[in-house]
Motif scaffolding. Structure first.
Motif, PDB file in Angstrom:
ATOM      1  N   VAL A 242       0.936  -1.197  -0.003  1.00 24.19           N
ATOM      2  CA  VAL A 242       0.127  -0.078   0.050  1.00 24.19           C
ATOM      3  C   VAL A 242       0.887   1.109  -0.007  1.00 24.19           C
ATOM      4  CG1 VAL A 242      -1.789   1.353   1.300  1.00 24.19           C
ATOM      5  CG2 VAL A 242      -1.594  -1.130   1.370  1.00 24.19           C
ATOM      6  N   VAL A 243       0.721   2.170  -1.251  1.00 26.87           N
ATOM      7  CA  VAL A 243       1.519   3.204  -1.394  1.00 26.87           C
ATOM      8  C   VAL A 243       0.540   4.468  -1.128  1.00 26.87           C
ATOM      9  CG1 VAL A 243       3.080   4.600  -2.575  1.00 26.87           C
ATOM     10  CG2 VAL A 243       3.285   1.945  -2.442  1.00 26.87           C
ATOM     11  N   TYR A 244       0.966   5.344  -0.397  1.00 30.95           N
ATOM     12  CA  TYR A 244      -0.105   6.403  -0.305  1.00 30.95           C
ATOM     13  C   TYR A 244       0.456   7.673  -1.120  1.00 30.95           C
ATOM     14  CZ  TYR A 244      -1.973   4.192   3.978  1.00 30.95           C
ATOM     15  OH  TYR A 244      -2.603   3.075   4.931  1.00 30.95           O
ATOM     16  N   GLU A 245      -0.727   8.447  -1.391  1.00 29.45           N
ATOM     17  CA  GLU A 245      -0.592   9.682  -2.114  1.00 29.45           C
ATOM     18  C   GLU A 245       0.764  10.420  -2.352  1.00 29.45           C
ATOM     19  OE1 GLU A 245      -3.442  13.062  -4.160  1.00 29.45           O
ATOM     20  OE2 GLU A 245      -3.767  12.419  -2.170  1.00 29.45           O
ATOM     21  N   LYS A 246       1.184  10.867  -1.296  1.00 30.76           N
ATOM     22  CA  LYS A 246       2.386  11.661  -0.886  1.00 30.76           C
ATOM     23  C   LYS A 246       3.585  10.923  -1.651  1.00 30.76           C
ATOM     24  CE  LYS A 246       3.597  10.079   3.863  1.00 30.76           C
ATOM     25  NZ  LYS A 246       4.565   9.494   3.477  1.00 30.76           N
ATOM     26  N   ASP A 247       3.535   9.747  -1.517  1.00 24.98           N
ATOM     27  CA  ASP A 247       4.648   8.935  -2.286  1.00 24.98           C
ATOM     28  C   ASP A 247       4.465   8.082  -3.649  1.00 24.98           C
ATOM     29  OD1 ASP A 247       6.327   9.380  -0.126  1.00 24.98           O
ATOM     30  OD2 ASP A 247       5.251   7.708   1.104  1.00 24.98           O
ATOM     31  N   VAL A 276       2.774  -0.786 -10.937  1.00 23.66           N
ATOM     32  CA  VAL A 276       1.931  -0.060 -10.058  1.00 23.66           C
ATOM     33  C   VAL A 276       0.583   0.043 -10.555  1.00 23.66           C
ATOM     34  CG1 VAL A 276       1.912   2.149  -8.976  1.00 23.66           C
ATOM     35  CG2 VAL A 276       4.263   0.945  -9.289  1.00 23.66           C
ATOM     36  N   ASN A 277      -0.439  -0.018  -9.673  1.00 23.28           N
ATOM     37  CA  ASN A 277      -1.784   0.231 -10.101  1.00 23.28           C
ATOM     38  C   ASN A 277      -1.860   1.615 -10.521  1.00 23.28           C
ATOM     39  OD1 ASN A 277      -2.404  -2.489  -9.541  1.00 23.28           O
ATOM     40  ND2 ASN A 277      -3.686  -2.054  -8.066  1.00 23.28           N
ATOM     41  N   GLN A 278      -2.810   2.082 -11.263  1.00 29.29           N
ATOM     42  CA  GLN A 278      -3.040   3.453 -11.727  1.00 29.29           C
ATOM     43  C   GLN A 278      -4.400   3.956 -11.265  1.00 29.29           C
ATOM     44  OE1 GLN A 278      -0.693   5.360 -13.300  1.00 29.29           O
ATOM     45  NE2 GLN A 278       0.516   3.368 -12.782  1.00 29.29           N
ATOM     46  N   ASP A 283     -11.992   4.082  -1.419  1.00 29.17           N
ATOM     47  CA  ASP A 283     -12.186   5.496  -1.211  1.00 29.17           C
ATOM     48  C   ASP A 283     -10.834   6.044  -0.640  1.00 29.17           C
ATOM     49  OD1 ASP A 283     -14.655   5.533  -2.041  1.00 29.17           O
ATOM     50  OD2 ASP A 283     -15.476   5.167  -0.017  1.00 29.17           O
ATOM     51  N   SER A 284      -9.668   5.304  -0.348  1.00 24.95           N
ATOM     52  CA  SER A 284      -8.770   5.770   0.137  1.00 24.95           C
ATOM     53  C   SER A 284      -7.535   6.404  -0.724  1.00 24.95           C
ATOM     54  CB  SER A 284      -7.597   4.524   0.723  1.00 24.95           C
ATOM     55  OG  SER A 284      -7.434   3.781   0.034  1.00 24.95           O
ATOM     56  N   LYS A 285      -6.721   7.339  -0.252  1.00 22.38           N
ATOM     57  CA  LYS A 285      -5.814   7.854  -1.102  1.00 22.38           C
ATOM     58  C   LYS A 285      -4.386   7.117  -1.349  1.00 22.38           C
ATOM     59  CE  LYS A 285      -8.120  11.728  -2.731  1.00 22.38           C
ATOM     60  NZ  LYS A 285      -8.440  11.815  -3.912  1.00 22.38           N
ATOM     61  N   ALA A 286      -4.729   5.884  -1.652  1.00 20.80           N
ATOM     62  CA  ALA A 286      -3.681   4.788  -1.662  1.00 20.80           C
ATOM     63  C   ALA A 286      -3.693   3.839  -2.980  1.00 20.80           C
ATOM     64  CB  ALA A 286      -3.474   4.024  -0.335  1.00 20.80           C
TER      65      ALA A 286
END
Length: 396
Positions: A242-247, A276-278, A283-286
């Motif tokens: 799980v990679v969040y929006e900031k990264d 990496v998914n696009q 609803d999460s920013k990940a």
């Protein structure tokens, strides 16, 4: 009148005495004053003080916060997954009563291995239909060949030839369809042609792997399209991180990953990002970054294991200090700096930091509160200062 005035004077004096006593009782006692406040404030402001002999004895060294080109990482977490082609649900196209189960949960099976047998009397009718269709095809084939010869010699009727050809094609399709139905339930059509009818549906493993939960038992009814058991091949296990929006824009295919297995004594394994998914997850920013694991078959990895990961995104210049300069206390991280010197006495204070990438013996630090640019920090012996501070705090 004189008597009345005398009583007034007595009452007035009595009230004066009572008021004075009450005033005295409300004044704070001298020994109750917080005389220790100044002492506590003084200790808080000066931090910990050491002598030059103490510094030399424990080998305390000084340095500065430097700019270092360190390997930068993105911290992520996730769990191990298996590709869809490496897991299977064993189901039936035709239901029936379970006659026998040949495997156990946790057993390794190979593709095509017989797992169970299902009793179904409807198979007799299906095999009989196939046998009849074979006979009909044989007759239609002979008739078609005869009419074809007559038509070639101009001795036959064109309409009759077309009818025979149509019957031949129809019987061909019927035989092919019934043969396919028999093959889908694991029966060889050739056996039905010879009259060797069977009433048991063999269940075969669609892939190689480990048998999971078995949902059938001898004598139970197995419904069509309902899972009998599942098979998982963990040799192709990968990790979904799980990679969040900031990264989001830092993570790319091809980057190396260090995995930490939290349920195996923090054992480390390596891998590489391959996709990496696009789109965001729910609803999460990940997003989900997929990483293949090197030698996954030899690491006894199981689908569903939780992992922590460090994704190597390259190198960059960051504020860093020697790794030994960072100490942990009370769930926070600190560095110590030289606040002032007086003769052979050195006063130190601590500054809270947030650590980042670690490489080449240095650790990236971000100061919670800014410090002067060229201030001297303790690069070696910081744990001794921490223990001295804790000991002083216990005594206080």
């Amino acid at each position: 009148m004189k008597l009345i005035n005398k009583y007034k004077i007595i009452i007035y004096l009595g009230l004066t005495v009572v008021t004075g006593l009450l005033s005295c009782s409300q004044q704070p006692k001298k020994e109750e004053q917080p005389e220790s406040t100044e002492k506590v404030r003084s200790k808080t402001e000066t931090g910990i003080t050491l002598t030059k002999n103490q510094l030399n004895a424990v080998g305390i060294r000084f340095g500065t916060i430097e700019q270092k080109n360190l390997k930068s990482v993105v911290k992520a977490s996730g769990q191990l997954e298996v590709p869809p082609q490496n897991r299977a649900e064993v189901t039936l196209l035709m239901g029936g009563v379970v006659n026998q189960v040949f495997v156990l949960e946790g057993q390794h099976v190979n593709k095509g291995q017989k797992l169970a047998s299902i009793e179904n009397n409807q198979l007799i009718q299906l095999q009989q239909d196939y046998m009849s269709a074979e006979a009909g095809l044989a007759y239609a084939t002979k008739e078609y060949e005869r009419q074809k010869e007559l038509n070639a010699a101009n001795a036959g009727v064109g309409k009759v030839f077309q009818q025979s050809e149509s019957a031949y094609r129809s019987e061909q399709a019927k035989v092919a369809a019934l043969a396919r139905q028999l093959q889908q339930v694991g029966i060889n059509p050739a056996n039905a042609t010879k009259g060797r009818f069977i009433t048991q549906i063999p269940v075969f493993a669609p892939i190689s792997g480990i048998i999971g939960k078995i949902d059938i038992q001898t004598g139970s009814y197995a419904e069509p399209a309902r899972s009998l058991m599942n098979i998982v091949d963990n040799s192709k296990v990968h990790c979904d991180l799980v990679v969040y929006e900031k990264d989001l824009f830092k993570v790319k295919p091809g980057q190396l990953v260090n995995f930490i297995l939290t349920n195996q004594n923090n054992r480390e394994i390596t891998g590489k990002i391959y996709g990496v998914n696009q789109s965001f997850e729910n609803d999460s920013k990940a997003i989900i970054a997929h990483a293949v694991i090197e030698q996954s078959a030899k690491n006894n990895l199981i689908q569903g294991m939780y992992v922590s990961a460090l994704i190597n995104i390259g190198k960059q210049d960051v504020a860093a200090v020697p790794t030994d300069a960072v100490v942990k206390s009370g769930g926070k991280e600190y560095i110590y700096y030289l606040k002032k010197t007086q003769g052979e006495t050195f006063a130190f204070d601590q500054a809270e930091v947030v650590s980042g990438a670690a490489d080449l013996g240095y650790t990236e630090v971000k100061l919670v509160t800014s410090l002067p640019k060229d201030i001297k920090i303790v690069t070696k012996g910081a744990y001794y200062i921490l223990s001295s501070q804790n000991a002083t705090g216990d005594e206080d």
